[in-house]
Write a protein that holds these residues in place. Structure first.
Motif, mmCIF file in Angstrom:
data_model
loop_
_atom_site.group_PDB
_atom_site.id
_atom_site.type_symbol
_atom_site.label_atom_id
_atom_site.label_comp_id
_atom_site.label_asym_id
_atom_site.label_seq_id
_atom_site.Cartn_x
_atom_site.Cartn_y
_atom_site.Cartn_z
ATOM 1 N N ALA A 1 0.836 -1.197 0.000
ATOM 2 C CA ALA A 1 0.000 0.000 0.000
ATOM 3 C C ALA A 1 0.872 1.250 0.000
ATOM 4 N N LEU A 2 1.884 1.265 0.861
ATOM 5 C CA LEU A 2 2.748 2.444 0.934
ATOM 6 C C LEU A 2 3.513 2.657 -0.373
ATOM 7 N N ILE B 1 7.837 9.093 5.832
ATOM 8 C CA ILE B 1 6.601 8.499 6.358
ATOM 9 C C ILE B 1 6.495 7.029 5.938
ATOM 10 N N CYS B 2 6.849 6.751 4.687
ATOM 11 C CA CYS B 2 6.806 5.357 4.216
ATOM 12 C C CYS B 2 7.733 4.466 5.042
ATOM 13 N N LEU C 1 9.435 4.414 -8.578
ATOM 14 C CA LEU C 1 8.912 3.166 -8.011
ATOM 15 C C LEU C 1 9.953 2.535 -7.084
ATOM 16 N N TYR C 2 11.191 2.549 -7.532
ATOM 17 C CA TYR C 2 12.279 1.974 -6.737
ATOM 18 C C TYR C 2 12.382 2.703 -5.396
ATOM 19 N N ALA C 3 12.280 4.019 -5.437
ATOM 20 C CA ALA C 3 12.424 4.804 -4.204
ATOM 21 C C ALA C 3 11.368 4.414 -3.176
ATOM 22 N N TYR C 4 10.104 4.308 -3.613
ATOM 23 C CA TYR C 4 9.045 3.987 -2.642
ATOM 24 C C TYR C 4 9.096 2.522 -2.232
ATOM 25 N N LEU D 1 8.775 4.939 8.094
ATOM 26 C CA LEU D 1 8.267 4.829 9.464
ATOM 27 C C LEU D 1 7.129 3.812 9.531
ATOM 28 N N LEU D 2 6.127 3.991 8.669
ATOM 29 C CA LEU D 2 4.977 3.084 8.691
ATOM 30 C C LEU D 2 5.381 1.704 8.197
ATOM 31 N N GLY D 3 6.256 1.656 7.198
ATOM 32 C CA GLY D 3 6.675 0.372 6.629
ATOM 33 C C GLY D 3 7.436 -0.481 7.631
ATOM 34 N N ARG D 4 8.056 0.141 8.606
ATOM 35 C CA ARG D 4 8.782 -0.594 9.627
ATOM 36 C C ARG D 4 7.871 -0.946 10.803
ATOM 37 N N PHE D 5 7.162 0.077 11.322
ATOM 38 C CA PHE D 5 6.553 -0.133 12.636
ATOM 39 C C PHE D 5 5.121 -0.671 12.584
ATOM 40 N N LEU D 6 4.377 -0.393 11.518
ATOM 41 C CA LEU D 6 3.033 -0.994 11.428
ATOM 42 C C LEU D 6 3.102 -2.518 11.369
ATOM 43 N N PRO D 7 3.945 -3.092 10.480
ATOM 44 C CA PRO D 7 4.040 -4.558 10.503
ATOM 45 C C PRO D 7 4.481 -5.078 11.863
ATOM 46 N N MET D 8 5.384 -4.353 12.544
ATOM 47 C CA MET D 8 5.819 -4.804 13.870
ATOM 48 C C MET D 8 4.641 -4.871 14.844
ATOM 49 N N VAL D 9 3.736 -3.895 14.743
ATOM 50 C CA VAL D 9 2.553 -3.907 15.606
ATOM 51 C C VAL D 9 1.757 -5.185 15.357
ATOM 52 N N PHE D 10 1.468 -5.458 14.076
ATOM 53 C CA PHE D 10 0.663 -6.644 13.758
ATOM 54 C C PHE D 10 1.380 -7.924 14.169
ATOM 55 N N VAL D 11 2.694 -7.941 13.959
ATOM 56 C CA VAL D 11 3.472 -9.131 14.297
ATOM 57 C C VAL D 11 3.409 -9.399 15.800
#
Lengths: 199, 554
Positions: free
Chosen positions: B422-423, B483-484, B453-456, B486-496
């Motif tokens: 999504a990000l 922002i990508c 695309l590579y950057a995101y 930050l969310l790309g690292r810590f949101l999955p950690m929350v779910f995990v």
């Protein structure tokens, strides 16, 4: 949940960061520096190379070999193209794609220039002679690129091609351990050896 | 020796080294995270932190500690960068501007190490060792801690307890990362990497030109940058810089460092859940994808169909002579598939389809083998999805390692794997839609789109490498990529971590004849297929616009 728990956690986190900063940001680099400097001082300081009793560069960092006008000097072996002119404070590459028209034009132009400068056919010019490296301070060229420079260097210095050929052979490094990386010639070391011979 | 033979030997030597080391290292890591004993230095650290190292945490406490530690890390690093001009060892460099300091702080804390600055012309020694290198260690240790917490979720029954974050963090740093990094750093210096605190000095060359030979604590940073799958180079040229990566041996050593922990952690996982074969099923899936990528990129780079490469007589643009095409391709695939992002050749100048493989390696979610810790928990999430899909096929309630994969678990797993696609896609769409992407491209046409695309993809999957032609030091890119990351690292950690808590509370489901054998090659195959299909379906349209269009038109 009361508010004190999160605050306590943040306070613990802050203290953890500080103490780990001391361990990994102070003790670790200083310890490594201490060992490195005492065991491999020359390399730890950048593998500097001397001539005439002074530092003239690093064997790991490529240089320009230009004349007073800033053009490639025919008396020296020339390195790969570099958009920064071998400036170690501006490393990096062209970033152009493998099918980019600008890069294509640059390559064709460079190929013609290298062939003319060395008096060889364009088909003899190898890829590393017409492409910029990744660091823009690549200290090496391929043996093929050194090879096409031999006749020109010999003529410009009044040496026989065999003499220069031998220098190139002496400075051609095999792949590391025989299979890692590529064969290569260190331009600075080769030119310093050439300088010895020319006197 | 012929080039193809040298390439094959190089890859084989790497694989043999990894196979030899994974067992002792994997077992050692399992012992580290399971041990009840504390080293004296660790006791001292726990006293400083004010934490009881033996207190078990349930998922909310574990998560709170992860987030607090990371938030404090971002803040501390941001401030350090903002005031670096006032501190010693700044080498006269100015303070980092706000948007770039935010981007950099987030980048290093999230184990991404995207760099919108150029090391040799922006960062002083204090910022490098006291800020950036510290996060190289601790962000890696955080990733490993979260992975171990998830493993405990599988290994434990009828408890919600996942271990103690501070203990996992400190042990990962002190007992695993520090000793390996220190050893590797000294070896790198022996090979030619520099290690000093000098600001560098000017030399006059034989032809009379002046050259500034830089100085700095490079080797110590290089070792942990690769070992911790961080990737932030001391210099702009990263591991292509001869002071970071002086020859073919150091190159292979650095590739080994990238891969060694990610490929050893499945063994740790197997040990901790009581069946090393479960770990081998995971590592097989990782290895197959990685090796396929290595072969594809190496062949493509040798073939070099790009028009400029054809004109040059080989794809040497953006590559160093001492590594050649084989050493550059092997590094490129290993760094993109481990979420490291260090580079020894500029990916922007790779062949169109090679670029596609590198992007695909990232959008798989960094699981083959992925970053330290994050690779394992990413792959375990993928395993949960695979078990679920397999369960649907045969009409059974899915289970994995004696745990039921129910509605709650599958929702959490699905959320975790949806974050980074999504990000990536929203970020790319925003950049292209608002015109910021086009303004910052170095290249034209599909390759320009690939840069964005590579950057995101790199930011959202915490890789950090770049098609560096993208001029990403703008307010827009610094902010959105930050922002990508930050969310790309810590949101999955929350779910995990929520998933880990939910798994740990379950009772054991007895193994029956209908239980899917998750330790068998069949499961590894299913796992690879699931990973590839999920990423393929999500990213096919975007990949078509960029690397596929470029690769097929040349």
């Amino acid at each position: 949940m009361n508010l004190r728990t999160p605050m306590r956690t943040v306070w613990a986190a802050f203290r953890a960061l500080l103490v780990l900063t001391v361990v990994t940001g102070v003790v670790y680099p200083l310890a490594v520096t201490g060992v490195a400097q005492s065991a491999f001082g020359h390399r730890a300081d950048g593998s500097l190379v001397q001539a005439d009793g002074r530092d003239v560069g690093s064997s790991l960092i490529g240089q320009t070999w230009n004349d007073a006008n800033g053009d490639p000097d025919p008396r020296w072996f020339q390195p790969r193209p570099s958009h920064s002119g071998y400036d170690p404070t501006a490393t990096g590459s062209s970033q152009l794609g493998a099918s980019d028209p600008t890069l294509l034009a640059t390559v064709e132009e460079t190929r013609a220039a290298v062939a003319a400068f060395n008096g060889v056919p364009e088909s003899a010019v190898p890829a590393d002679a017409v492409t910029g490296s990744s660091s823009a301070i690549d200290p090496h060229v391929s043996p093929a690129y050194a090879e096409i420079q031999v006749a020109r260097v010999a003529a410009a210095n009044g040496l026989s091609p065999e003499q220069v050929e031998r220098l190139v052979a002496d400075h051609t490094e095999d792949r590391d351990l025989g299979f890692l990386g590529e064969e290569r010639v260190n331009v600075l070391e080769l030119n310093l050896a050439l300088r010895e011979v020319v006197g | 020796m012929s080039t193809p033979l040298a390439d094959v030997l190089q890859i084989s030597a790497l694989v043999v080294a990894l196979v030899l080391v994974h067992r002792p290292l994997g077992d050692y890591m399992a012992a580290v995270y399971s041990s009840r004993k504390h080293l004296r230095v660790e006791r001292l650290i726990y006293r400083c932190v004010g934490a009881d190292p033996d207190a078990e945490m349930r998922w909310p406490a574990y998560l709170r500690s992860v987030l607090a530690f990371s938030a404090v890390g971002v803040l501390f690093l941001y401030l350090l960068l903002r005031v670096q001009d006032l501190l010693p060892l700044s080498l006269g460099f100015a303070a980092i501007p706000a948007d770039q300091a935010f981007n950099t702080a987030v980048s290093f804390v999230s184990n991404t190490n995207w760099q919108s600055y150029s090391g040799e012309s922006a960062m002083g020694h204090l910022a490098q060792v006291g800020g950036l290198a510290v996060q190289n260690f601790v962000s890696a240790a955080v990733g490993m801690a979260v992975a171990v917490a998830l493993v405990r979720g599988f290994a434990r029954f009828r408890t919600g307890e996942l271990g103690n974050f501070w203990t996992d963090l400190v042990r990962g740093t002190i007992r695993i990362l520090l000793p390996i990094a220190a050893l590797a750093a000294v070896v790198l210096v022996a090979l030619g990497a520099i290690q000093n605190f000098s600001g560098g000095h000017d030399v006059t060359t034989v032809t009379g030109a002046t050259q500034h030979i830089t100085g700095g604590p490079v080797a110590s940073q290089e070792a942990i940058k690769n070992l911790g799958t961080n990737g932030g180079g001391f210099y702009n040229a990263n591991s292509a810089h001869p002071f970071e990566n002086p020859d073919g041996i150091s190159n292979l050593l650095e590739i080994f460092l990238l891969l060694v922990i990610p490929f050893s952690m499945p063994r740790t996982f197997g040990r901790m859940v009581g069946s090393v074969r479960q770990g081998y099923a995971i590592v097989a899936a990782m290895g197959v994808i990685w090796l396929a990528g290595v072969i594809a990129v190496t062949l493509m780079e040798h073939h070099a169909p790009g028009t400029a490469s054809q004109a040059a007589g080989g794809g040497m643009e953006g590559k160093e002579q001492r590594f050649g095409i084989g050493g550059s391709s092997l590094f490129a695939v290993s760094t993109t598939m481990t979420s490291t992002g260090s580079i020894n050749a500029f990916h922007d100048s790779f062949q169109g389809l090679s670029g596609g493989v590198l992007i695909f390696g990232m959008v798989l979610g960094e699981i083959a083998p992925g970053g330290v810790g994050s690779g394992l928990y990413g792959m375990l999430i993928m395993a949960v999805i695979t078990v679920f899909i397999a369960g649907l096929m045969v009409g059974r309630t899915p289970e994995y390692l004696g745990k039921k994969i129910g509605t709650r678990e599958i929702k959490l797993a699905a959320c975790a794997i949806l974050v980074s696609p999504a990000l990536t896609l929203i970020g790319t769409a925003l950049a292209m839609g608002l015109g910021d992407g086009e303004e910052s491209m170095t290249n034209i046409g599909p390759h320009g789109f690939s840069e964005v695309l590579y950057a995101y993809a790199s930011a959202a999957n915490n890789n950090g490498s770049a098609f560096a032609g993208l001029a990403a030091n703008t307010d827009f890119f610094n902010t959105t990529l930050g922002i990508c990351m930050l969310l790309g690292r810590f949101l999955p950690m929350v779910f995990v971590l929520v998933l880990a808590g939910s798994l740990a509370e379950q009772r054991r489901v007895p193994v029956t004849a209908g239980t899917l054998g998750t330790h068998r090659p069949l499961f590894s195959g299913l796992l690879v297929a699931t990973a590839v299909v999920v990423a393929g379906l999500t990213f096919f349209p975007a990949l078509s616009l960029g690397p596929l269009a470029e690769g097929l038109s040349s």
